[in-house]
Design a protein around this motif. Structure first.
Motif: not given
Length: 305
Positions: A193, A197, A201, A280
């Motif tokens: 995260s 990311m 995600w 996230t």
């Protein structure tokens, strides 16, 4: 009444004597025009009359002539001086115009040089930004490969369980925004995260409980929006913000949480603006360790967690 013949004969004689006398004086005393005037007057006048004018000296004539010449010369000198002054004024104006033209040429050259510098700087910045975007995309692809080959295994049981009333009453996400930093049950969610990311995600968005977007589509959108945000002056980041908020709204809907109103949209927008990594991690914790409610039931932890 007629004059006697003797008087008529005496008048021409007197005129002739006067003419001889004047001629004897010479041109030094009397000018030729004056003599002709006297002769004409004696010839035209009545018999016995003689008009004699005072002669003008040659020195006076010469003096008057010299005076006229001197005045003409002074006028010519004054005219020449005025022309010289005008010429100097025109030369000074020409010099000022030349200086202005030189300054304009200098400014034009400086403008051309500045435009070239700007163009080169823009091309250099564009090249650097494209290079940075390409490096970022390559890094994300490499991390995605490692994520699928090395880190895609089952999570162990979570240690810090959420409160029962939070799950049963659907009061919000099971864990707060900061819980992901505890690396519970392991550090994968926290690491990906924060450092990759787009990968985390996209993995969350394609889960069966969410089904917001396929993994590769979500990964491509997130990665390109991050890579091109500087070149587009943040426009792609705004687009990514809209996509991320919609995905969070979809998670809320799938897990029976409040969604679809302006309050939750503003809340989700603020979370993603202030701390995207926290958002996230919270979404990943919810999807990985919580089962969505069935019909109008409540959420519960997954059997393996």
């Amino acid at each position: 009444m007629q004059r006697p013949p003797a008087l008529r004969a005496r008048a021409p004689r007197a005129a002739g004597l006067a003419l001889v006398l004047l001629l004897a004086i010479g041109p030094r005393k009397v000018g030729a025009p004056r003599l002709r005037g006297a002769a004409a007057a004696s010839a035209q006048g009545p018999p016995g009359s003689l008009a004699v004018e005072v002669p003008e000296s040659l020195a006076q004539v010469e003096q008057r002539t010299l005076l006229a010449q001197q005045q003409a010369l002074e006028a010519a000198v004054a005219q020449e001086e005025r022309m010289e002054v005008e010429l100097r004024r025109l030369e000074a104006r020409e010099g000022r115009v030349a200086q202005r033209l030189d300054r304009l040429r200098y400014l034009e050259q400086a403008s051309d040089v500045l435009a070239q510098v700007r163009t080169r700087a823009f091309m250099g910045d564009l090249t650097a930004e494209l290079t940075g975007a390409a490096v970022y995309v390559g890094f994300i692809l490499l991390v995605t490969l490692l994520y699928g080959l090395v880190f895609d295994y089952e999570y162990p049981e979570v240690q810090s369980k959420p409160a029962e009333d939070v799950l049963k009453e659907n009061m919000g996400f099971a864990w707060n925004l900061w819980h992901g930093f505890n690396c519970d049950p392991d550090a994968r969610i926290c690491i990906f995260s924060c450092l990759a990311m787009p990968v985390r995600w996209a993995d969350t968005a394609h889960k069966p409980s969410v089904q917001f977007a396929p993994f590769w589509l979500g990964l491509t959108i997130f990665t390109l929006c991050c890579a091109l945000s500087k070149m587009t002056y943040g426009a792609t980041y705004l687009g990514l913000l809209v996509v991320a908020v919609q995905n969070r709204q979809k998670i809320r809907e799938s897990y029976g949480l409040d969604h679809g109103d302006n309050t939750t949209r503003v809340e989700d927008c603020l979370v993603w603006v202030c701390c995207p990594a926290c958002a996230t991690m919270q979404e990943a914790m919810e999807v990985e360790f919580v089962e969505p409610p069935r019909l109008k039931g409540f959420r519960r932890l997954r059997g393996g967690a």
